[in-house]
Write a protein that holds these residues in place. Structure first.
Motif, PDB file in Angstrom:
ATOM      1  N   THR A   9      -0.399  -2.735  10.016  1.00  0.00           N
ATOM      2  CA  THR A   9      -0.316  -3.958  10.818  1.00  0.00           C
ATOM      3  C   THR A   9      -0.908  -5.119  10.033  1.00  0.00           C
ATOM      4  O   THR A   9      -1.489  -4.931   8.967  1.00  0.00           O
ATOM      5  CB  THR A   9      -1.093  -3.801  12.137  1.00  0.00           C
ATOM      6  N   ASP A  10      -0.772  -6.308  10.575  1.00  0.00           N
ATOM      7  CA  ASP A  10      -1.327  -7.529   9.978  1.00  0.00           C
ATOM      8  C   ASP A  10      -0.845  -7.758   8.549  1.00  0.00           C
ATOM      9  O   ASP A  10      -1.615  -8.128   7.670  1.00  0.00           O
ATOM     10  CB  ASP A  10      -2.856  -7.516  10.012  1.00  0.00           C
ATOM     11  N   VAL A  11       0.447  -7.523   8.333  1.00  0.00           N
ATOM     12  CA  VAL A  11       1.046  -7.736   7.014  1.00  0.00           C
ATOM     13  C   VAL A  11       1.693  -9.120   7.019  1.00  0.00           C
ATOM     14  O   VAL A  11       2.422  -9.460   7.947  1.00  0.00           O
ATOM     15  CB  VAL A  11       2.110  -6.661   6.720  1.00  0.00           C
ATOM     16  N   PRO A  12       1.424  -9.936   6.003  1.00  0.00           N
ATOM     17  CA  PRO A  12       2.040 -11.269   5.979  1.00  0.00           C
ATOM     18  C   PRO A  12       3.551 -11.189   5.737  1.00  0.00           C
ATOM     19  O   PRO A  12       4.051 -10.254   5.116  1.00  0.00           O
ATOM     20  CB  PRO A  12       1.340 -11.962   4.808  1.00  0.00           C
ATOM     21  N   LYS A  61      -7.250  -1.343   2.107  1.00  0.00           N
ATOM     22  CA  LYS A  61      -6.482  -2.566   1.923  1.00  0.00           C
ATOM     23  C   LYS A  61      -5.816  -3.067   3.208  1.00  0.00           C
ATOM     24  O   LYS A  61      -5.703  -4.262   3.422  1.00  0.00           O
ATOM     25  CB  LYS A  61      -5.412  -2.311   0.868  1.00  0.00           C
ATOM     26  N   TYR A  62      -5.363  -2.140   4.077  1.00  0.00           N
ATOM     27  CA  TYR A  62      -4.591  -2.487   5.266  1.00  0.00           C
ATOM     28  C   TYR A  62      -5.218  -1.882   6.526  1.00  0.00           C
ATOM     29  O   TYR A  62      -6.085  -1.026   6.447  1.00  0.00           O
ATOM     30  CB  TYR A  62      -3.153  -1.951   5.167  1.00  0.00           C
ATOM     31  N   THR A  63      -4.708  -2.301   7.682  1.00  0.00           N
ATOM     32  CA  THR A  63      -5.049  -1.699   8.963  1.00  0.00           C
ATOM     33  C   THR A  63      -3.876  -0.815   9.378  1.00  0.00           C
ATOM     34  O   THR A  63      -2.737  -1.294   9.460  1.00  0.00           O
ATOM     35  CB  THR A  63      -5.267  -2.782  10.042  1.00  0.00           C
ATOM     36  N   ILE A  64      -4.131   0.453   9.632  1.00  0.00           N
ATOM     37  CA  ILE A  64      -3.074   1.384   9.992  1.00  0.00           C
ATOM     38  C   ILE A  64      -2.754   1.233  11.474  1.00  0.00           C
ATOM     39  O   ILE A  64      -3.644   1.143  12.316  1.00  0.00           O
ATOM     40  CB  ILE A  64      -3.484   2.830   9.653  1.00  0.00           C
ATOM     41  N   LEU A  65      -1.460   1.205  11.794  1.00  0.00           N
ATOM     42  CA  LEU A  65      -0.996   1.020  13.158  1.00  0.00           C
ATOM     43  C   LEU A  65      -1.394   2.215  14.023  1.00  0.00           C
ATOM     44  O   LEU A  65      -1.259   3.363  13.609  1.00  0.00           O
ATOM     45  CB  LEU A  65       0.527   0.867  13.170  1.00  0.00           C
ATOM     46  N   LYS A  66      -1.882   1.925  15.232  1.00  0.00           N
ATOM     47  CA  LYS A  66      -2.177   2.959  16.216  1.00  0.00           C
ATOM     48  C   LYS A  66      -1.231   2.799  17.386  1.00  0.00           C
ATOM     49  O   LYS A  66      -0.811   1.691  17.708  1.00  0.00           O
ATOM     50  CB  LYS A  66      -3.624   2.851  16.710  1.00  0.00           C
ATOM     51  N   GLY A  67      -0.901   3.920  18.030  1.00  0.00           N
ATOM     52  CA  GLY A  67      -0.001   3.899  19.174  1.00  0.00           C
ATOM     53  C   GLY A  67      -0.576   3.096  20.325  1.00  0.00           C
ATOM     54  O   GLY A  67      -1.761   3.178  20.621  1.00  0.00           O
ATOM     55  N   ILE A  68       0.278   2.305  20.980  1.00  0.00           N
ATOM     56  CA  ILE A  68      -0.133   1.435  22.072  1.00  0.00           C
ATOM     57  C   ILE A  68       0.515   1.957  23.355  1.00  0.00           C
ATOM     58  O   ILE A  68       1.710   2.243  23.383  1.00  0.00           O
ATOM     59  CB  ILE A  68       0.310  -0.017  21.810  1.00  0.00           C
ATOM     60  N   ALA A  69      -0.279   2.068  24.425  1.00  0.00           N
ATOM     61  CA  ALA A  69       0.236   2.535  25.708  1.00  0.00           C
ATOM     62  C   ALA A  69       1.325   1.584  26.202  1.00  0.00           C
ATOM     63  O   ALA A  69       1.174   0.371  26.152  1.00  0.00           O
ATOM     64  CB  ALA A  69      -0.888   2.626  26.727  1.00  0.00           C
ATOM     65  N   SER A  75       2.115  10.887  23.689  1.00  0.00           N
ATOM     66  CA  SER A  75       1.458  11.723  22.685  1.00  0.00           C
ATOM     67  C   SER A  75       1.008  10.929  21.462  1.00  0.00           C
ATOM     68  O   SER A  75       0.174  11.394  20.689  1.00  0.00           O
ATOM     69  CB  SER A  75       2.392  12.848  22.242  1.00  0.00           C
ATOM     70  N   LYS A  76       1.546   9.722  21.250  1.00  0.00           N
ATOM     71  CA  LYS A  76       1.214   8.897  20.085  1.00  0.00           C
ATOM     72  C   LYS A  76       0.148   7.833  20.364  1.00  0.00           C
ATOM     73  O   LYS A  76      -0.308   7.158  19.446  1.00  0.00           O
ATOM     74  CB  LYS A  76       2.464   8.178  19.577  1.00  0.00           C
ATOM     75  N   VAL A  77      -0.251   7.670  21.624  1.00  0.00           N
ATOM     76  CA  VAL A  77      -1.204   6.617  21.998  1.00  0.00           C
ATOM     77  C   VAL A  77      -2.559   6.880  21.352  1.00  0.00           C
ATOM     78  O   VAL A  77      -3.065   8.003  21.361  1.00  0.00           O
ATOM     79  CB  VAL A  77      -1.336   6.523  23.530  1.00  0.00           C
ATOM     80  N   ASP A  78      -3.140   5.848  20.747  1.00  0.00           N
ATOM     81  CA  ASP A  78      -4.444   5.875  20.064  1.00  0.00           C
ATOM     82  C   ASP A  78      -4.483   6.788  18.844  1.00  0.00           C
ATOM     83  O   ASP A  78      -5.555   7.181  18.393  1.00  0.00           O
ATOM     84  CB  ASP A  78      -5.573   6.253  21.027  1.00  0.00           C
ATOM     85  N   LYS A  79      -3.332   7.132  18.285  1.00  0.00           N
ATOM     86  CA  LYS A  79      -3.282   7.918  17.048  1.00  0.00           C
ATOM     87  C   LYS A  79      -2.682   7.052  15.952  1.00  0.00           C
ATOM     88  O   LYS A  79      -1.797   6.228  16.202  1.00  0.00           O
ATOM     89  CB  LYS A  79      -2.438   9.179  17.227  1.00  0.00           C
TER      90      LYS A  79
END
Length: 88
Positions: A9-12, A61-69, A75-79
């Motif tokens: 996430t947060d990629v220009p 270097k980056y922020t890894i995307l986490k699952g959003i409710a 099953s992917k939320v908060d992972k």
């Protein structure tokens, strides 16, 4: 051999030239430029140690995307969206 795929996430945004010519507002022919987001990073690694090393570099270097409710499967939320797959 393994393929490490990570959604970040947060990629220009990056400007990418398409190679097509279009007319601008003043009627001149110019190259078409589009804004793109490259938010998936993929690497080929030889073993699990190299996968862990690359993942550490990505995390620094980056922020890894986490699952959003509501947007992703329950099953992917908060992972973190990380995938390691076998390749030949």
């Amino acid at each position: 051999m393994y393929r490490l795929t990570v959604h970040v996430t947060d990629v220009p945004r990056a400007e990418v030239r398409t190679g097509r010519k279009i007319k601008n507002a003043s009627g001149k022919w110019v190259e078409e430029v589009k804004q793109k987001i490259h938010n998936v990073i993929s690497y080929v690694c030889k073993d699990h140690r190299e996968v862990a090393k690359k993942l550490g570099q990505i995390r620094s270097k980056y922020t890894i995307l986490k699952g959003i409710a509501g947007q992703h499967k329950v099953s992917k939320v908060d992972k973190e969206f990380i995938q390691v797959s076998n390749i030949k």
